[in-house]
Design an enzyme around this catalytic site. Structure first.
Site, PDB file in Angstrom:
ATOM      1  N   TYR A 130       0.825  -1.207   0.000  1.00  0.00           N
ATOM      2  CA  TYR A 130       0.000   0.000   0.000  1.00  0.00           C
ATOM      3  C   TYR A 130       0.862   1.261   0.000  1.00  0.00           C
ATOM      4  CZ  TYR A 130      -3.818   3.169   1.249  1.00  0.00           C
ATOM      5  OH  TYR A 130      -4.737   4.191   1.250  1.00  0.00           O
ATOM      6  N   LYS A 168       1.157   4.048  -3.072  1.00  0.00           N
ATOM      7  CA  LYS A 168       0.767   5.444  -2.912  1.00  0.00           C
ATOM      8  C   LYS A 168       1.942   6.393  -3.160  1.00  0.00           C
ATOM      9  CE  LYS A 168      -3.575   4.797  -1.964  1.00  0.00           C
ATOM     10  NZ  LYS A 168      -4.639   5.271  -2.887  1.00  0.00           N
ATOM     11  N   THR A 191     -13.394   5.692   7.492  1.00  0.00           N
ATOM     12  CA  THR A 191     -14.175   5.211   6.352  1.00  0.00           C
ATOM     13  C   THR A 191     -14.707   3.816   6.672  1.00  0.00           C
ATOM     14  OG1 THR A 191     -12.325   4.099   5.246  1.00  0.00           O
ATOM     15  CG2 THR A 191     -12.640   6.459   4.767  1.00  0.00           C
TER      16      THR A 191
END
Length: 245
Positions: free
Chosen positions: A136, A140, A171
């Protein structure tokens, strides 16, 4: 708006709709029918043909794409390298980096031909600092580099390309991660200078700004929206950021 069915993407789609834009949500997940005023097209951002089909339908329904927000992405379990699986690494890189690149390429080339447009990519503070996220974080970081390269390439064609780098944001995806034991809301909140998590609406505000004419002289930047996460780390050896007194 890729990845617009939930979280940051949905917040940004709602805000841009409220600002008067005609908004299409492209996502693998189905958009909640209650989200009136948002057009929905299914898409797999890792598949070029799927992207071409979805964008063609959007252009037929709404006209040329003037703004692209790349919010589609998947998270990763924070496992040691010895326990990490190649399949998971491949999925994260394919979605977060390949998907962003393919969508940028498809929409950006057409924007450049027309002489105007804006792209906002959703990166992350994990692209700016080391972390236990072996796929990840690098995905990014690569989005940031991609953003800068495309900004320089298309600037004189009237296309601006920027990114936002959210900090730990509340989220549905992070709620699931917390529920299964990958960190906690309180623990992540404590790592920021403000002592709280970022709300999706706050990231949406930054996205809408970078997509708008208010940012007409801004291209190639990555704007952290992180409640001070990036500045808080240097305080750790001194006991962390001071409490309000």
């Amino acid at each position: 708006m890729t990845g617009g069915a939930s979280g940051i993407g949905l917040a940004a789609a709602q805000l841009m709709r409220a600002c008067g834009a005609r908004v299409a949500v492209l996502d693998r997940a189905t958009l909640d029918p209650s989200q009136e005023g948002l057009e929905y097209q299914p898409v797999d951002v890792t598949d070029r043909a799927s992207i071409e089909t979805a964008f063609a339908q959007v252009e037929d329904d709404l006209g040329a794409v003037d703004v692209l927000v790349n919010s589609a992405g998947v998270l990763e379990r924070p496992l040691p390298v010895a326990q990490a699986r190649d399949k998971e690494w491949d999925k994260v890189i394919s979605t977060n980096l390949r998907g962003t690149y393919l969508c940028c390429r498809h929409a950006g080339l057409r924007m450049a031909e027309r002489g105007h447009g804006a792209i906002v990519n959703v990166s992350s503070v994990t692209g700016l600092r080391a972390s236990p996220l072996r796929a990840y974080g690098p995905s990014k970081a690569a989005v940031i580099n991609l953003t800068e390269g495309l900004a320089a390439e298309w600037a004189r064609n009237g296309v601006r390309v920027n990114a936002v780098a959210p900090g730990f944001t509340r989220t549905p995806a992070t709620d699931i991660a917390f529920a299964v034991g990958y960190g906690s809301a309180d623990g992540f909140a404590a790592t920021s200078a403000t002592g709280r998590l970022v709300e999706p609406q706050e990231v949406a505000n930054a996205i809408a700004f970078l997509a708008s004419d208010l940012a007409s002289a801004i291209t190639g930047v990555t704007l952290p929206v992180d409640c001070g996460y990036l500045v808080a780390g240097a305080w750790d050896p001194y006991g962390g950021p001071p409490d309000a007194g």
